[in-house]
Write an enzyme that holds these catalytic residues in place. Structure first.
Site, short mmCIF file in Angstrom:
data_model
loop_
_atom_site.label_atom_id
_atom_site.label_comp_id
_atom_site.label_asym_id
_atom_site.label_seq_id
_atom_site.Cartn_x
_atom_site.Cartn_y
_atom_site.Cartn_z
N SER A 60 2.29 -7.73 -18.46
CA SER A 60 1.85 -8.09 -17.12
C SER A 60 1.08 -9.40 -17.07
CB SER A 60 0.95 -6.99 -16.55
OG SER A 60 1.63 -5.75 -16.51
N HIS A 87 -1.59 -0.50 -12.48
CA HIS A 87 -1.16 0.24 -13.67
C HIS A 87 -2.17 1.32 -14.07
CE1 HIS A 87 2.47 -2.00 -14.58
NE2 HIS A 87 1.83 -3.13 -14.37
N GLU A 135 3.36 3.58 -1.90
CA GLU A 135 3.48 3.72 -3.35
C GLU A 135 4.92 3.61 -3.86
OE1 GLU A 135 1.50 7.11 -4.85
OE2 GLU A 135 -0.47 6.49 -4.15
N LEU A 136 5.60 2.55 -3.53
CA LEU A 136 6.98 2.37 -3.99
C LEU A 136 7.03 2.03 -5.47
CD1 LEU A 136 8.44 0.35 -0.98
CD2 LEU A 136 8.59 2.79 -1.41
N GLY A 155 0.79 -1.22 0.00
CA GLY A 155 0.00 0.00 0.00
C GLY A 155 0.82 1.27 0.00
N THR A 170 4.94 2.69 -7.92
CA THR A 170 4.61 3.84 -8.76
C THR A 170 5.79 4.78 -8.89
OG1 THR A 170 2.29 3.70 -8.12
CG2 THR A 170 3.06 5.81 -8.99
#
EC number: 4.1.1.9
Length: 492
Positions: free
Chosen positions: A328, A422, A301-302, A299, A304
Site C-alpha cells: 500500500s 486495512h 463498505e465496497l 464510506g 472491504t
C-alpha cells in the site's frame, strides 16, 4: 491488440448530469432568469409530505412525474454552486419535524413513568421513530424506483460531498442529509446486490478501457501495461451492481508472487516470469491497488467486501495459497513530514526529528541546515539522485513513517486513511518498505515508502473488533521496533 482511447483520463461511471426532461405544462424551467423561487417551488411539489402515522401504509405514492421533475430540474443545473444551493435548501427545509419529535418523545417518557403495557410503549416508540425520518428521505426513496434513479442518487451524493469540501454548503442539516443518503446507499449496495467479475485480456474492450481509466493508485500507461496487469500471475476483479450490470464500482488488482512483495516496480513494471503460470511459484497474493470509481459511494463498505470475496476466489483457484497482503501507498506522509520541518525550522535551534549525528551527516551531504534543505529535497523528490543522501535518510525516514502510521491518530484511529481501511478489515501493519515506489508520485507523496498490511485470515475478525472497539493497532515486530526508535530518538 486492444485499442485504448487517447490519454486514458479518469471519467465518471455515470453521465455527469441527467438530461432535462422536455418541459411540460407544469415542469419548472431553468433558464437565464433562474431564481431561488424556482427551487422552492420545485421542492414544494417534488418532496412528498409525511403522512400521518395512522395513514403511513395507506397513502398512495406520489406521481412519478413529481420525482422526475426534480431529476430533470437538477440535471439542468450546470454550476456546482447552483446544485449546492438546491441541496442546501432541501436539507434545511425538508428534514425532520422537530415539534413532532418533541411531542412523541414526551409521550414515550410519560408512558414509561406510568408503567403501561409493553405493547403501548412499543407503539409509542414506533411513532417516535417515524417522526425522526426526514421528509427528503421519501423523495430519495421514490427517485430510487425511477429508471436510473439509484445512479442519479449516487451522483447527487458525490455533488453533495464536493459542495461540502468546497464549503458551498455547511451545517448540521447538510451533514444529516449526507448521513441519511449514505445509509440508504449502503443498503442498496450491500454485498447481496453486488456481482464479482474478473477482468482478463479477453474481456470486452470497453471494460478494459474503463479499468485503465479508473486506476487511481498506479496509473496505466498504455495497452501493453494494461495487458500485463490482467495477464499471467496477475488478477483483476471488480464489483458491479444490479442497477448497472457490467459497470465497475470498485476495482482490485492482485499480484500472485512467490513471497510478499516489498516494492511496486517489480509488480507494475517487470514482466512476469513466464507466459504460463506455474502454480508451484505462487505462494502469496498481493493486493497492490484498490480504486473506488464513484465518489458518491464513499464510506460504503465496497472495498472491504471486495477483498473478502477475492480471497475466497483465490483460495478456490489456489488452495495452497498461504499469504495475503497488501502493498500500500502512504498518502500524506510527505505532507505531514514537511509540516513538522516547517514548524521546527521557524523555531531556530529546535530539532526533535533527527539525532545530532543524523543532522551532521545530512548537512554534510546537502551543504545546508537540515530543515531547510530537506524541505526542498523532499518536495521535489530530487534527493533520490544522491546515493549518500538516500543512505543518510533511510534510518530517520523509516522511524518517522512508522510513527506516522502507528502513532498519529484521528479520533483514536489511524490518521492515514489507507492504514485505517486495512486495520478496520483486521489486517496487521506488517512491514514498512524502503524505496518501494520510485515513481515521482511515490516520492512526492510518501518519500518512496510503502507498507504491507498482512491478512492472517483466522485473525482478521478479532483484530478488526479490537481496532474498532479498543482502537488498538496490531503491528509486527519490525513496525514496533521502528516506533520504539522514534520514541527514543525523536520528539513531537
Amino acid at each position: 491488440m486492444r485499442a485504448f482511447g487517447p490519454g486514458l483520463k479518469a471519467r465518471r461511471l455515470f453521465p455527469p448530469r441527467y438530461s432535462p426532461r422536455p418541459p411540460g405544462p407544469q415542469a419548472p424551467r431553468l433558464c437565464s432568469g433562474f431564481t431561488a423561487g424556482a427551487m422552492d417551488e420545485l421542492l414544494r411539489r417534488a418532496v412528498p409530505p409525511t403522512p400521518a402515522y395512522e395513514l403511513r401504509e395507506k397513502t398512495p405514492a406520489p406521481a412519478e412525474g413529481q420525482c422526475a421533475d426534480f431529476v430533470s430540474f437538477y440535471g439542468g443545473l450546470a454550476e456546482t454552486a447552483q446544485r449546492a444551493e438546491l441541496l442546501g435548501r432541501l436539507a434545511q427545509g425538508f428534514g425532520v419535524d422537530h415539534s413532532q419529535v418533541a411531542e412523541q418523545s414526551a409521550g414515550v417518557l410519560q408512558l414509561r413513568q406510568q408503567s403501561r403495557e409493553v405493547a403501548v410503549l412499543l407503539q409509542a416508540e414506533d411513532r417516535l421513530r417515524y417522526a425522526l425520518v426526514p421528509r427528503y428521505r421519501g423523495l430519495f426513496h421514490h427517485i430510487s424506483k425511477l429508471d436510473g434513479g439509484v445512479r442519479f442518487l449516487v451522483q447527487l451524493r458525490a455533488d453533495l460531498l464536493e459542495a461540502q469540501a468546497l464549503k458551498l454548503v455547511e451545517g448540521p442539516h447538510v451533514r444529516e442529509m449526507n448521513g441519511v443518503l449514505k445509509s440508504m446507499l449502503s443498503e442498496w449496495f450491500s454485498s447481496g446486490f453486488l456481482s464479482l467479475e474478473r477482468v482478463t485480456w479477453h474481456s470486452p474492450c470497453e471494460v478494459l478501457q474503463k479499468i485503465s481509466e479508473y486506476e487511481a493508485v498506479h496509473p496505466v500507461k498504455n495497452w501493453m501495461d494494461m495487458k500485463r496487469r490482467v495477464g499471467p500471475y496477475r488478477r483483476c476483479y471488480f464489483f458491479s451492481h444490479c442497477s448497472t450490470p457490467g459497470e465497475p464500482l470498485v476495482v482490485l488488482h492482485v499480484a500472485l508472487t512467490s513471497d510478499i512483495s516489498n516494492n511496486i516496480q517489480g509488480i507494475v513494471k517487470e514482466c512476469p516470469p513466464s507466459e504460463t503460470e506455474e502454480r508451484n511459484r505462487i505462494s502469496a497474493a498481493i493486493f497492490y491497488s484498490i480504486s473506488l470509481t464513484q465518489q458518491g459511494l464513499q464510506g460504503v463498505e465496497l472495498g472491504t467486501f471486495l477483498i473478502k470475496r477475492v480471497v475466497k476466489e483465490l483460495q478456490k483457484e489456489f488452495p495452497h495459497l498461504g499469504a495475503f497482503s497488501s502493498l500500500s501507498p502512504i498518502p500524506g506522509f510527505t505532507k505531514w513530514l514537511l509540516g513538522l520541518l516547517n514548524v521546527q525550522g521557524k523555531e531556530h535551534g529546535r530539532n526533535e526529528l533527527f539525532t545530532d549525528s543524523e543532522c551532521k551527516e545530512i548537512s554534510e551531504v546537502t551543504g545546508d541546515p537540515v530543515h531547510e534543505s530537506l524541505k526542498g529535497f523532499l518536495s521535489s523528490g530530487e534527493w533520490v539522485k544522491s546515493e549518500k543522501l538516500v543512505q543518510a535518510l533511510q534510518g530517520p525516514l523509516m522511524r518517522l513513517c512508522a510513527w506516522y502510521l502507528y502513532g498519529e491518530k484521528h479520533r483514536g484511529y489511524a490518521l492515514n486513511p489507507v492504514a485505517n481501511f486495512h486495520l478496520q478489515n483486521g489486517a496487521v501493519m506488517w512491514r514498512i518498505n524502503w524505496m518501494a515506489d520510485s515513481s515521482l508520485k511515490g516520492l512526492t507523496n510518501s518519500c518512496g515508502l510503502m507498507v504491507n498490511y498482512r491478512y492472517y485470515l483466522e485473525e482478521t475478525g478479532p483484530n478488526s473488533i479490537n481496532y474498532l472497539g479498543s482502537k488498538n493497532i496490531k503491528a509486527s515486530e519490525q513496525v514496533l521496533s521502528l516506533v520504539a526508535q522514534f520514541q527514543k530518538n525523536s520528539k513531537l
